[in-house]
Write a protein that holds these residues in place. Structure first.
Motif, short mmCIF file in Angstrom:
data_model
loop_
_atom_site.label_atom_id
_atom_site.label_comp_id
_atom_site.label_asym_id
_atom_site.label_seq_id
_atom_site.Cartn_x
_atom_site.Cartn_y
_atom_site.Cartn_z
N LYS A 20 0.83 -1.21 0.00
CA LYS A 20 0.00 0.00 0.00
C LYS A 20 0.87 1.26 0.00
O LYS A 20 0.62 2.20 -0.76
CB LYS A 20 -0.91 -0.02 1.23
N SER A 21 1.88 1.28 0.84
CA SER A 21 2.74 2.47 0.96
C SER A 21 3.57 2.70 -0.29
O SER A 21 3.80 3.84 -0.68
CB SER A 21 3.64 2.33 2.19
N ILE A 22 4.02 1.63 -0.92
CA ILE A 22 4.77 1.76 -2.17
C ILE A 22 3.88 2.40 -3.24
O ILE A 22 4.30 3.32 -3.94
CB ILE A 22 5.31 0.39 -2.63
N LEU A 23 2.64 1.95 -3.34
CA LEU A 23 1.70 2.53 -4.31
C LEU A 23 1.36 3.97 -3.98
O LEU A 23 1.36 4.84 -4.86
CB LEU A 23 0.42 1.69 -4.38
N GLU A 24 1.05 4.24 -2.71
CA GLU A 24 0.65 5.59 -2.30
C GLU A 24 1.76 6.61 -2.54
O GLU A 24 1.49 7.78 -2.81
CB GLU A 24 0.26 5.61 -0.82
N ASN A 25 3.01 6.17 -2.42
CA ASN A 25 4.15 7.06 -2.62
C ASN A 25 4.69 7.01 -4.05
O ASN A 25 5.73 7.58 -4.33
CB ASN A 25 5.26 6.72 -1.61
N LYS A 26 3.97 6.29 -4.92
CA LYS A 26 4.34 6.17 -6.33
C LYS A 26 5.78 5.69 -6.51
O LYS A 26 6.57 6.25 -7.28
CB LYS A 26 4.11 7.49 -7.07
N LEU A 27 6.12 4.64 -5.78
CA LEU A 27 7.48 4.11 -5.80
C LEU A 27 7.58 2.77 -6.51
O LEU A 27 8.60 2.08 -6.40
CB LEU A 27 7.99 3.95 -4.36
N GLU A 28 6.55 2.39 -7.26
CA GLU A 28 6.52 1.09 -7.91
C GLU A 28 7.74 0.84 -8.80
O GLU A 28 8.21 -0.29 -8.90
CB GLU A 28 5.26 0.91 -8.78
N ASP A 29 8.26 1.88 -9.45
CA ASP A 29 9.40 1.73 -10.35
C ASP A 29 10.74 1.83 -9.62
O ASP A 29 11.78 1.60 -10.23
CB ASP A 29 9.36 2.81 -11.44
N LYS A 30 10.71 2.15 -8.33
CA LYS A 30 11.94 2.36 -7.59
C LYS A 30 12.17 1.38 -6.46
O LYS A 30 13.29 1.26 -5.96
CB LYS A 30 11.96 3.79 -7.02
N VAL A 31 11.11 0.72 -6.03
CA VAL A 31 11.20 -0.18 -4.87
C VAL A 31 10.72 -1.56 -5.27
O VAL A 31 9.67 -1.71 -5.90
CB VAL A 31 10.34 0.35 -3.70
N THR A 32 11.51 -2.57 -4.91
CA THR A 32 11.13 -3.95 -5.16
C THR A 32 10.96 -4.65 -3.83
O THR A 32 11.86 -4.65 -2.99
CB THR A 32 12.22 -4.68 -5.98
N LEU A 33 9.80 -5.24 -3.65
CA LEU A 33 9.49 -5.98 -2.43
C LEU A 33 9.71 -7.46 -2.73
O LEU A 33 9.11 -8.01 -3.65
CB LEU A 33 8.03 -5.72 -2.04
N VAL A 34 10.62 -8.09 -1.97
CA VAL A 34 10.98 -9.48 -2.20
C VAL A 34 10.82 -10.26 -0.91
O VAL A 34 11.26 -9.82 0.15
CB VAL A 34 12.45 -9.58 -2.68
N GLY A 35 10.22 -11.43 -0.99
CA GLY A 35 10.07 -12.29 0.17
C GLY A 35 11.33 -13.10 0.42
O GLY A 35 12.10 -13.38 -0.50
N ALA A 36 11.54 -13.47 1.67
CA ALA A 36 12.71 -14.28 2.03
C ALA A 36 12.37 -15.12 3.25
O ALA A 36 11.46 -14.80 4.01
CB ALA A 36 13.90 -13.38 2.34
N PHE A 37 13.11 -16.19 3.40
CA PHE A 37 12.95 -17.00 4.59
C PHE A 37 13.85 -16.45 5.70
O PHE A 37 14.24 -15.29 5.64
CB PHE A 37 13.26 -18.47 4.27
N CYS A 38 14.20 -17.22 6.64
CA CYS A 38 14.92 -16.79 7.85
C CYS A 38 16.12 -15.89 7.53
O CYS A 38 16.93 -16.19 6.67
CB CYS A 38 15.39 -18.00 8.63
N MET A 39 16.19 -14.76 8.25
CA MET A 39 17.31 -13.85 8.12
C MET A 39 18.14 -13.84 9.40
O MET A 39 19.01 -13.01 9.58
CB MET A 39 16.81 -12.45 7.79
N GLY A 40 17.81 -14.75 10.33
CA GLY A 40 18.59 -14.88 11.54
C GLY A 40 18.35 -13.80 12.59
O GLY A 40 19.13 -13.64 13.51
N LYS A 41 17.29 -13.05 12.45
CA LYS A 41 16.99 -11.97 13.40
C LYS A 41 15.54 -12.06 13.84
O LYS A 41 14.76 -11.13 13.69
CB LYS A 41 17.23 -10.61 12.75
N CYS A 42 15.16 -13.19 14.39
CA CYS A 42 13.77 -13.38 14.80
C CYS A 42 13.37 -12.41 15.90
O CYS A 42 14.18 -12.01 16.72
CB CYS A 42 13.56 -14.81 15.30
#
Length: 76
Positions: A20-42
């Motif tokens: 929602k925030s990426i769309l509201e701020n018109k950042l679709e062409d500048k920000v990529t949202l990527v999913g990931a598994f464990c990053m070791g900082k639970c």
């Protein structure tokens, strides 16, 4: 203790806030949202999110907008 369902719900809420925030701020062409598994900082409260600078933050609904502004909006 929390189950996997609670973790999933928490993650979904944060993902939706990012989308929602990426769309509201018109950042679709500048920000990529990527999913990931464990990053070791639970965290028991938040969802771990890694930014381009490598910093992993614990994001909650309460600190989302402040963190999004500081880590995303001011850097693009």
């Amino acid at each position: 203790s929390r189950g996997l369902g609670d973790v999933y719900k928490r993650q979904q809420g944060i993902i939706e806030l990012f989308q929602k925030s990426i769309l509201e701020n018109k950042l679709e062409d500048k920000v990529t949202l990527v999913g990931a598994f464990c990053m070791g900082k639970c965290s028991n409260d938040g969802v771990s999110v890694k930014f381009d600078d490598g910093e992993v933050c614990s994001i909650t609904k309460e600190n989302f907008y402040k963190t999004f502004y500081e880590k995303v909006v001011t850097r693009v």
